[in-house]
Design an enzyme around this catalytic site. Structure first.
Site: not given
Ligand SMILES: Nc1ncnc2c1ncn2[C@@H]1O[C@H](COP(=O)(O)OP(=O)(O)OP(=O)(O)O)[C@@H](O)[C@H]1O
Length: 986
Positions: A164, A114-115, A119, A167-168, A392
């Protein structure tokens, strides 16, 4: 494009090359420290992407980088993976191109905790396709909807967590469908395991799903009033649990506008009902219970009123449902009051169920809007994007982590299935010697979780369904009894003393492929049951009335609690089934992997926490991944496909290879200069070890195609036209040839007849060829009696021609006879009378002309001139001069030229010299009696009469005339000089 590519290559600055762009190029590729150091070095330079072969590793920068603009997208378009610095766009483009060129569905699996940026990565890929793929007006609508589905899904499915801010809280698999032109024409989304418990409870510092806050912050006054809501999240029990209604990084008000707009783009027309439900959940959360003797009753009916209105249910029925349950006792249905705790659970269960179904319904609505309706495009290709929760591991892990980690085991299994295992098996099948890579096959863990009857999920289901006092602890005991001996399963009771210290009695530990995780069994049964109290289902007919209208969401019926007799599938079992389906979907596609990592737990830019990174490197299986990549071959293709694709790069295989595909490929790679260590030829495929080899070949192809394409496009029409002309010409020639042969044969049969239509062609032909033959073989002179044999039809004409020819030759011969010749003839006649049959050498002398000297009465030894034919001999030239009457002869000179040797009078010689250009030597001294001049091609001797002398001719490189020691005149001459070819005999 080409120039763009060069631009790009030159733009690969030193910074881009910090560390290695591909872990495969790491010197010490087995060292985890070296791996992490490479990541760190690049991260410090904002180089967040690195490859492991074709797998992309991405580290969340937690800041906006200038690498996602349209220019960047254009640069990655159609460019080979390894030509440019690693990027998420390269992965997207690679999948897109593979889909287009190989016509195989693709999927991009994005994983990470996560984070970590999953996404964001999937959104970037989607944006890349939206910008770079071809588009028509209709496609534009689809693109917009695909893009706009994100804010809607995020509003309802994402929440702020400790890890996050966005977070999805659900897993997502999204298919993007492309038509034959490569334009996105539709899509489909499958959602997994929404974290519904968040609706009713949030940990400290976390929030509920974004939509609640967006509605309260952003909703217009009228709207809120209609929904009975206040603009204050603190008023709602479901929004205060985490004590964090506001987050600095989130602007709920603007997000609300974005979502409303997105809903319009998607074509959503039931947002009023949707918002009613969202508001209902908030009201449900505020339903408070009080009561005596353990019997729950609702303290205030304000919420019930709102709920009754918003959901269209009868308030009394709702109140009854929230405070009572129905049970079957002795065959009769009895209504039993709930205690406080039970009533709260019933309320929360209803909230979760309502929200969960609404989410599913929303996804279905989005899917309906993404469905491509054009019947002419039934066959489309697909790129799937899987954005699913990563492994996780928390301090306290529960049922949700159990499901999520099980999902990750399945994905790892798929990875193994699709890459590691099949890779090794393929090498074996192809007869390629390859050192097998030892890898951990996690199937044993998947089996432990999912096996029928014996697996953890089966045991959990059994406990949920069995009558009697089943509890989380009895479930744990059951586990110990059934899977206690499994090498990947431990409980407090089964553990050694060391492990016992870190485990509570309510936990079981699974030794996952990525590491150990302790799960607390508390709540497992309830969460797995996920049931509404039975009598709540009676409400369903009204509270979800709009959802239940068949044309809208009839399938929701399937999700409703079934009648009491047959139990619904338990949550874990449902999840297991949906995972199995997902695996099936993914298995049918060609996968690409994006492994996301978070650099620190505090969402800070520029901070690289090595411990955290090491942990992720481990459970993402990256080292394992790298080991396999280094041992194996990066690329393989069937010979036929490889040859078909690259045949134009070798003159021997272009345009078509006639032999076996294997030989063609062998010829091709030899021509391309592949080194032996770069490739291997298997039974049916070529294996290329390094990606760069392939990409060099690809580049060659691109260049070639560019040239060919240009040439090919323009002349297609010309070619077709020209081919037509050639074909017609060939047909005409064939017809003519057949006609000629027919007439010839007929003529041959009738050749002895008078000239007639049947033989006229034949006779003409025969006459023509006889005359042509005659022309080539006419007699050379009057003595030549040869004459070609005429065909029967021409014998008379032939005879006439022969006579004519002879007359002509005689006439020209006679014309050539001058007085000198005539004189010779007369002389010859005299000689004949004198010598014929009397002298042995007479016959040979007949053809030889008498030289002038003789005719002039000179007496020259015949030997002289005869010998002039050879340069090697010694020649004596005795020249004694008398005239016929016995007078002393006038001074004579011997003239030796290339063709003749004649004695000429001095006066005549002088005349000749005037004509010639004198270039050469002049000598006057040969025993005081010789005068000679050497001209370019002849020389003259001034020879006093009555003198005798000898001239020695020797071939040599330079002309040299001198008096030799023996008193002879020595003439050294080049072979072409003074080489009489024809002489007149005296
Ligand atoms: N390539 C990127 N450039 C800039 N910021 C990023 C990038 N990737 C992620 N982030 C930052 O990190 C945050 C978390 O990313 P994201 O929501 O894609 O994580 P995730 O892996 O989908 O987490 P989760 O499993 O909790 O959904 C984003 O909201 C953004 O602020």
């Amino acid at each position: 494009d080409k120039s763009n590519r060069y631009d790009l290559r030159s733009s690969l600055t030193a910074r881009d090359r910090v560390g290695v762009q591909d872990f495969v190029l790491l010197e010490n590729f087995t060292s985890e420290a070296a791996f992490i150091e490479n990541l760190r070095k690049r991260f410090k330079e904002n180089l967040i992407y690195t490859y492991i072969g074709s797998v992309l590793v991405s580290v969340n920068p937690y800041k906006d980088l200038e690498i996602y603009n349209k220019n960047h997208m254009q640069r990655y378009r159609g460019v080979n993976f390894y030509e440019v610095s690693p990027h998420i766009y390269a992965v997207g483009d690679n999948s897109y191109r593979s889909m287009r060129t190989e016509r195989k569905d693709q999927c991009i699996l994005i994983s990470g905790e996560s984070g970590a940026g999953k996404t964001e990565a999937s959104k970037k890929i989607l944006q890349y396709y939206a910008v770079t793929c071809p588009a028509s007006e209709q496609v534009q609508t689809v693109k917009d909807r695909l893009l706009q589905s994100n804010p809607v899904l995020e509003a309802f499915g994402n929440a702020k967590t400790l890890r996050n801010d966005n977070s999805s809280r659900f897993g997502k698999y999204m298919d993007i469908q492309f038509d034959f032109k490569g334009a996105p024409v539709g899509g489909h989304i499958i959602n997994y395991l929404l974290e519904k418990s968040r609706v009713v409870h949030q940990n400290h510092g976390e929030r509920n799903f974004h939509i609640f806050y967006q509605l309260i912050e952003g909703g217009e006054e009228d709207l809120l009033r209609g929904l009975g809501l206040e603009r204050n999240p603190q008023q709602y029990q479901y929004l205060v649990k985490g004590n964090c209604p506001k987050v600095s990084s989130i602007n709920d008000r603007t997000d609300w506008k974005t979502v409303r707009k997105a809903l319009t783009v998607i074509g959503f027309d039931e947002d009023e009902e949707l918002l009613n439900i969202i508001a209902s959940v908030l009201h449900l959360g505020n339903v408070q219970y009080g009561g005596e003797d353990g019997v729950a009753c609702i303290t205030s009916d304000t919420q019930i009123k709102y709920l009754a209105r918003l959901l269209g249910v009868n308030g009394t029925v709702l109140t009854e449902a929230l405070t009572h349950k129905k049970i079957i006792a002795k065959g009769e249905e009895v209504c039993v009051p709930l205690n406080l705790e039970q009533a709260s659970s019933a309320r929360d269960a209803l909230s979760k169920a309502v929200y969960g179904r609404t989410f599913t319904w929303l996804v279905n609505k989005i899917n309906a809007s993404l469905t491509y309706t054009d019947d002419s495009c039934k066959h489309y290709s697909v790129i799937g994007l899987l954005d699913i929760y990563g492994f996780e591991v928390f301090q306290h892990n529960s049922f949700e982590q159990f499901c999520i980690n099980y999902c990750n085991e399945k994905l790892q299994q798929l990875f193994i299935e699709l890459t590691l295992k099949s890779e090794q098996e393929e090498y074996e099948a192809e007869g390629i010697t390859w050192e097998p890579v030892q890898y951990f096959n996690n199937k044993i863990i998947c089996d432990l979780v999912e096996e029928k009857f014996k697996g953890i999920i089966s045991i959990l289901d059994e406990e949920c369904l069995r009558p009697g006092d089943a509890s989380d602890l009895t479930f744990l005991e059951k586990l110990e009894d059934t899977v206690g001996g499994h090498p990947h399963f431990v409980t407090h009771k089964l553990a050694d003393t060391k492990t016992r210290k870190v485990m509570s009695r309510e936990e079981f530990r699974l030794l996952h492929y990525a590491g150990e995780v302790n799960y607390n069994v508390n709540g497992f049964l309830d969460k797995n049951n996920d049931l509404l109290f039975r009598n709540l289902k009676e409400l369903s007919g009204c509270y979800l009335s709009f959802l239940l209208r068949p044309h809208r969401l009839h399938h929701l019926l399937n999700h409703l609690p079934p009648p009491s007799v047959s139990a619904p599938p338990q949550a874990a079992t449902q999840f297991k089934a949906s995972l199995a389906k997902l695996m099936e979907i993914l298995m049918s596609k060609e996968p690409s992997y994006v492994r996301c990592m978070k650099p620190n737990d505090s969402k800070q830019a520029g901070r690289f926490d090595e411990v955290l990174i090491r942990h992720q490197v481990k459970y993402l299986g990256l080292m394992e991944n790298l080991r396999v990549r280094r041992a194996g071959f990066a690329y393989r293709r069937r010979y036929e496909l490889f040859l078909q694709r690259y045949k134009s790069l070798c003159p021997d295989t272009w345009a078509n290879w006639q032999g076996k595909a294997f030989d063609g490929v062998a010829t091709l790679v030899k021509h391309l200069g592949y080194k032996p260590e770069e490739y291997k030829l298997g039974r049916s495929k070529i294996f290329i070890r390094f990606p760069k080899t392939l990409f060099a070949t690809e580049e060659g192809l691109e260049t070639r195609k560019h040239g060919l394409g240009e040439r090919r496009r323009r002349p297609v029409a010309v070619q077709a036209w020209w081919r037509g002309i050639l074909a017609r010409r060939r047909a005409r020639r064939r017809r003519q040839a057949a006609d000629t042969i027919r007439r010839f044969v007929k003529g041959f049969i009738h050749r002895h007849r008078e000239r007639c239509p049947e033989n006229e062609y034949f006779l003409d032909y025969v006459r023509y060829s006889f005359l042509m033959n005659l022309r080539r073989n006419l007699p050379k002179n009057v003595l030549d009696k040869s004459w070609p044999t005429p065909p029967a039809a021409l014998s008379e004409a032939s005879e006439l021609l022969r006579k004519l020819c002879m007359q002509n030759m005689v006439w020209s011969y006679c014309k050539k006879i001058n007085s000198e010749w005539k004189h010779q003839m007369e002389q010859k006649m005299v000689a004949s009378e004198l010598f014929k049959d009397k002298k042995d050498n007479y016959p040979q002398s007949v053809s030889k002309l008498f030289v002038n000297t003789r005719l002039n009465g000179e007496d020259i030894n015949p030997k002289v001139v005869q010998a002039l034919g050879s340069e090697k001999m010694k020649y004596a030239v005795p020249v004694t001069k008398y005239d016929r009457k016995g007078y002393k002869a006038r001074p004579r000179q011997l003239l030796l030229t290339a063709n003749s040797a004649v004695i000429v009078e001095e006066a005549k010689l002088k005349q000749r010299i005037e004509y010639a250009t004198l270039r050469g030597q002049r000598s006057t001294d040969w025993g005081g009696c010789v005068m000679f001049w050497v001209l370019q091609s002849c020389f003259f001797l001034n020879w006093p009469s009555g003198k005798e002398g000898t001239i020695d001719f020797t071939p040599g490189s330079e002309l040299l005339v001198a008096k030799a020691k023996n008193g002879h005149l020595s003439v050294v001459s080049p072979p072409t000089f003074l080489r009489p070819a024809r002489v007149y005999a005296p």
